[in-house]
Write an enzyme that holds these catalytic residues in place. Structure first.
Site, PDB file in Angstrom:
ATOM      1  N   LYS A   1       2.022   4.857  18.178  1.00 57.09           N
ATOM      2  CA  LYS A   1       2.343   6.299  17.713  1.00 57.09           C
ATOM      3  C   LYS A   1       2.329   7.124  18.993  1.00 57.09           C
ATOM      4  O   LYS A   1       3.107   8.100  19.021  1.00 57.09           O
ATOM      5  CB  LYS A   1       0.890   6.605  17.086  1.00 57.09           C
TER       6      LYS A   1
ATOM      7  N   ILE B   1      -0.557  13.604   8.053  1.00 54.74           N
ATOM      8  CA  ILE B   1      -0.399  14.960   8.749  1.00 54.74           C
ATOM      9  C   ILE B   1       0.919  15.008   9.213  1.00 54.74           C
ATOM     10  O   ILE B   1       1.588  14.073   9.607  1.00 54.74           O
ATOM     11  CB  ILE B   1      -1.174  14.648  10.025  1.00 54.74           C
TER      12      ILE B   1
ATOM     13  N   GLY C   1      -3.791   4.752   4.425  1.00 57.47           N
ATOM     14  CA  GLY C   1      -3.984   4.919   3.150  1.00 57.47           C
ATOM     15  C   GLY C   1      -2.766   5.155   2.452  1.00 57.47           C
ATOM     16  O   GLY C   1      -1.918   5.940   2.702  1.00 57.47           O
TER      17      GLY C   1
ATOM     18  N   THR D   1       0.815  -1.167   0.023  1.00 58.97           N
ATOM     19  CA  THR D   1       0.014   0.009  -0.036  1.00 58.97           C
ATOM     20  C   THR D   1       0.751   1.360   0.116  1.00 58.97           C
ATOM     21  O   THR D   1       0.588   2.183  -0.918  1.00 58.97           O
ATOM     22  CB  THR D   1      -1.011   0.110   1.265  1.00 58.97           C
ATOM     23  N   VAL D   2       1.667   1.212   0.892  1.00 59.05           N
ATOM     24  CA  VAL D   2       2.513   2.570   0.972  1.00 59.05           C
ATOM     25  C   VAL D   2       3.761   2.568   0.155  1.00 59.05           C
ATOM     26  O   VAL D   2       3.927   3.673  -0.738  1.00 59.05           O
ATOM     27  CB  VAL D   2       3.070   2.628   2.552  1.00 59.05           C
TER      28      VAL D   2
HETATM   29  P1  NAP Z   1       1.657  -3.905   2.808  1.00 61.29           P
HETATM   30  O1  NAP Z   1       0.802  -3.510   1.970  1.00 61.29           O
HETATM   31  O2  NAP Z   1       1.476  -5.382   3.311  1.00 61.29           O
HETATM   32  O3  NAP Z   1       3.064  -3.906   1.947  1.00 61.29           O
HETATM   33  C1  NAP Z   1       4.228  -4.650   2.794  1.00 61.29           C
HETATM   34  C2  NAP Z   1       5.211  -4.686   1.595  1.00 61.29           C
HETATM   35  O4  NAP Z   1       6.417  -5.185   2.014  1.00 61.29           O
HETATM   36  C3  NAP Z   1       4.797  -5.715   0.553  1.00 61.29           C
HETATM   37  O5  NAP Z   1       5.108  -5.168  -0.755  1.00 61.29           O
HETATM   38  C4  NAP Z   1       5.476  -7.085   0.696  1.00 61.29           C
HETATM   39  O6  NAP Z   1       5.725  -7.750  -0.340  1.00 61.29           O
HETATM   40  C5  NAP Z   1       6.712  -6.409   1.325  1.00 61.29           C
HETATM   41  N1  NAP Z   1       7.364  -7.261   2.171  1.00 61.29           N
HETATM   42  C6  NAP Z   1       6.697  -7.685   3.516  1.00 61.29           C
HETATM   43  N2  NAP Z   1       7.486  -8.601   4.071  1.00 61.29           N
HETATM   44  C7  NAP Z   1       8.734  -8.835   3.191  1.00 61.29           C
HETATM   45  C8  NAP Z   1       9.974  -9.646   3.221  1.00 61.29           C
HETATM   46  N3  NAP Z   1      10.227 -10.463   4.262  1.00 61.29           N
HETATM   47  N4  NAP Z   1      10.772  -9.471   2.051  1.00 61.29           N
HETATM   48  C9  NAP Z   1      10.567  -8.485   1.222  1.00 61.29           C
HETATM   49  N5  NAP Z   1       9.445  -7.867   0.841  1.00 61.29           N
HETATM   50  C10 NAP Z   1       8.441  -8.071   2.084  1.00 61.29           C
HETATM   51  O7  NAP Z   1       1.972  -2.864   3.891  1.00 61.29           O
HETATM   52  P2  NAP Z   1       1.728  -1.244   4.088  1.00 61.29           P
HETATM   53  O8  NAP Z   1       0.191  -1.104   4.469  1.00 61.29           O
HETATM   54  O9  NAP Z   1       2.175  -0.562   2.907  1.00 61.29           O
HETATM   55  O10 NAP Z   1       2.484  -0.837   5.427  1.00 61.29           O
HETATM   56  C11 NAP Z   1       3.977  -0.778   5.232  1.00 61.29           C
HETATM   57  C12 NAP Z   1       4.481  -0.175   6.447  1.00 61.29           C
HETATM   58  O11 NAP Z   1       3.858   1.210   6.651  1.00 61.29           O
HETATM   59  C13 NAP Z   1       4.069  -0.640   7.818  1.00 61.29           C
HETATM   60  O12 NAP Z   1       5.132  -0.454   8.759  1.00 61.29           O
HETATM   61  C14 NAP Z   1       3.068   0.022   8.276  1.00 61.29           C
HETATM   62  O13 NAP Z   1       2.789   0.204   9.676  1.00 61.29           O
HETATM   63  C15 NAP Z   1       3.407   1.255   7.744  1.00 61.29           C
HETATM   64  N6  NAP Z   1       2.039   2.234   7.641  1.00 61.29           N
HETATM   65  C16 NAP Z   1       1.059   1.956   6.882  1.00 61.29           C
HETATM   66  C17 NAP Z   1      -0.115   2.724   6.751  1.00 61.29           C
HETATM   67  C18 NAP Z   1      -1.111   2.531   5.514  1.00 61.29           C
HETATM   68  O14 NAP Z   1      -2.313   3.140   5.763  1.00 61.29           O
HETATM   69  N7  NAP Z   1      -1.149   1.116   5.274  1.00 61.29           N
HETATM   70  C19 NAP Z   1       0.058   3.876   7.072  1.00 61.29           C
HETATM   71  C20 NAP Z   1       1.112   4.606   7.930  1.00 61.29           C
HETATM   72  C21 NAP Z   1       2.193   3.688   8.233  1.00 61.29           C
HETATM   73  P3  NAP Z   1       4.776  -8.482  -1.365  1.00 61.29           P
HETATM   74  O15 NAP Z   1       3.884  -7.153  -1.964  1.00 61.29           O
HETATM   75  O16 NAP Z   1       5.479  -9.027  -2.423  1.00 61.29           O
HETATM   76  O17 NAP Z   1       3.860  -9.154  -0.343  1.00 61.29           O
HETATM   77  N1  HSE Z   2      -3.186   0.818  10.416  1.00 63.85           N
HETATM   78  C1  HSE Z   2      -2.848   2.303  10.726  1.00 63.85           C
HETATM   79  C2  HSE Z   2      -4.232   2.970  10.933  1.00 63.85           C
HETATM   80  C3  HSE Z   2      -2.192   2.834   9.620  1.00 63.85           C
HETATM   81  O1  HSE Z   2      -5.355   2.477  10.428  1.00 63.85           O
HETATM   82  O2  HSE Z   2      -3.869   4.403  11.388  1.00 63.85           O
HETATM   83  C4  HSE Z   2      -1.559   4.341   9.667  1.00 63.85           C
HETATM   84  O3  HSE Z   2      -0.810   4.411  10.519  1.00 63.85           O
END
Ligand code: NAP
Ligand code: HSE
Length: 437
Positions: free
Chosen positions: A205, A136, A302, A13-14
């Site tokens: 957080k 933010i 998101g 996603t990110v």
């Molecule tokens: P996600 O959609 O699950 O994406 C994770 C990515 O990391 C995927 O591309 C996955 O590969 C890759 N990955 C995971 N384990 C791996 C490994 N062992 N080796 C190689 N690649 C690996 O997660 P996300 O929502 O983007 O979140 C990523 C980070 O941002 C997290 O720390 C989360 O807490 C933080 N975050 C997320 C949001 C949000 O709104 N989603 C907001 C703020 C912060 P594949 O695609 O091949 O599976």
């Molecule tokens: N899972 C987290 C949330 C992503 O819903 O706020 C953003 O940090």
């Protein structure tokens, strides 16, 4: 014009959002920087998975070490999540002299003290704006914008998934599990959504916010944490009827005995601005001794919003990376040797008023027994509401709002109440906060 090379860990996603912003906004970003940037390499788990962005010209690998050891990569951007492999990889990246940007609040909250020390040792930057409140720029606002102030307290809706669920549950017939599934589909939820629902993500957080607000070490293990999974549609309805919204808040404040760090569902009067923050939106209030109350609002999760903060961090790294470390903003906003390892007070020392919901046998004298138990702990009832229990015709649902009491006194009273034969099931308690209003 020099080209700065970026290596990504993760393209979910990110990560996808980050590549998309860099691709779509490249001329504007380069115009801001006066330098070229290029995503050189991205590590993913599954090389065969379809991607949301065009990766032509970018090396894709499933060998994560390739990114952190890549000789041409200047900045490693960690967007894979977790605290195991991600920690090891960032330690390698920092030790290799690479600057790091991460959105991983779990990693910063649980291991940030070591990681910032490592970044300092190797004279590199570790940025983490996207780790708190998604889009933010609250890290920058509190850490730099409020630097003239002694920050007295802060309170925030800092989990987008939780706020989205609480907002959707106000709609008649909403189902918790279905609403959570939608939040997952929208890319808001953590890989393990219990982190969102049980308050762990918000506690990560809050740990970070408290550290940059007060100049204290990151102390995730000391945050009192309660999630939203026990909040019923009835609680939301009763809160509304009484003029409140139920919000999942992270709160940090200074007390005479130490710092209070807590995350839990909270009833906030509807008249308070933050009570009206809905859906995936987040908001953080920070009260500085000179500025007074401030509030920062925007999308908390998101792809686009989170990647917006990631890319801003990348831009900051590029602007600052060639400056002497002494001229840079310290990672946690205070000089590293000035961070305090301050005591964190126990949750039962707080004083506030409470919403109590219980199911009681609808018999003569039951209410008298309840009020006698509360009175024995010096708790008075500010408001009482009774209605037939929807699940059982013999029972009544009782809603009580208390005066301001010490939580340890409330616990004593609730323990005595739950011993009464007339009280059915678990008693629900929600803390009420007016947030300076
Ligand atoms: P996600 O959609 O699950 O994406 C994770 C990515 O990391 C995927 O591309 C996955 O590969 C890759 N990955 C995971 N384990 C791996 C490994 N062992 N080796 C190689 N690649 C690996 O997660 P996300 O929502 O983007 O979140 C990523 C980070 O941002 C997290 O720390 C989360 O807490 C933080 N975050 C997320 C949001 C949000 O709104 N989603 C907001 C703020 C912060 P594949 O695609 O091949 O599976
Ligand atoms: N899972 C987290 C949330 C992503 O819903 O706020 C953003 O940090």
């Amino acid at each position: 014009m020099k080209t700065v090379k970026i290596g990504l860990l993760g393209l979910g996603t990110v990560g996808g959002g980050t590549v998309e912003i860099i691709q779509k906004t490249l001329p504007e970003i380069q115009r801001r920087l006066g330098q070229r940037i290029e995503v050189a390499i991205i590590a993913v788990r599954d090389l065969n998975r379809a991607r949301s962005v065009d990766t032509t010209g970018i090396q894709l690998t499933d060998q994560t070490e390739e990114v952190v050891n890549h000789p041409d990569v200047d900045i490693v951007v960690e967007l894979m999540g977790g605290t195991g492999l991600a920690k090891t990889l960032l330690e390698t990246a920092l030790s290799n002299g690479k600057h790091v940007v991460t959105a991983n609040k779990a990693l910063i909250a649980e291991h940030g003290n070591e990681l910032f020390a490592l970044a300092k040792k190797h004279q590199v930057i570790l940025n983490y704006e996207a780790a708190v409140a998604g889009g933010i720029p609250v890290i920058k606002a509190v850490r730099e914008g409020l630097a003239a102030n002694k920050i007295e307290w802060l309170a925030g809706i800092i989990n987008g998934t939780g706020n989205y669920i609480l907002t959707e549950m106000k709609k008649p017939g909403a189902d918790f599990a279905k609403v959570l599934k939608v939040a997952q589909e929208l890319g808001y939820a953590e890989a393990d959504p219990t982190f969102d629902v049980e308050g762990i993500d918000a506690a990560h957080k809050l740990t970070i916010l408290a550290s940059i607000a007060f100049g204290i070490e990151l102390q995730f293990n000391k945050v009192y944490t309660e999630g939203i999974s026990k909040i019923s549609a009835d609680d939301i309805r009763f809160a509304e009827m009484l003029g409140y919204e139920i919000k999942h808040l992270g709160m940090a404040s200074r007390t005479e005995a130490g710092y209070s760090l807590r995350v839990h569902p909270t009833m906030v009067p509807k008249s308070v601005l933050i009570a009206n923050v809905s859906g995936v939106m987040n908001a953080v209030m920070a009260f500085g001794d000179h500025v007074g109350p401030t509030m920062y609002y925007g999308p908390g999760a998101g792809a686009g919003p989170t990647a917006s903060s990631v890319v801003a961090d990348i831009i900051d790294v590029i602007r600052w990376k060639d400056q002497p470390q002494a001229d840079q903003v310290p990672g946690l906003g205070f000089a590293a040797d000035q961070l305090e390892s301050a005591p964190v007070v126990a949750i039962d020392t707080i004083e506030t008023s409470y919403y109590i919901r219980c199911f009681a046998k609808d018999h003569t004298g039951v209410l008298a027994k309840i009020t006698a138990i509360l009175a024995a702990s010096n708790i008075s009832i500010e408001h009482l509401h009774q209605e037939p229990c929807s699940q059982n015709a013999e029972d009544a649902t009782l809603i009580l709002i208390t005066n301001t009491v010490k939580e340890s006194d409330l616990n004593t009273a609730l323990a005595a109440l739950s011993e009464l034969d007339a009280i059915e099931e678990e008693i629900m308690r929600i803390r009420i906060e007016t947030l300076g209003s």
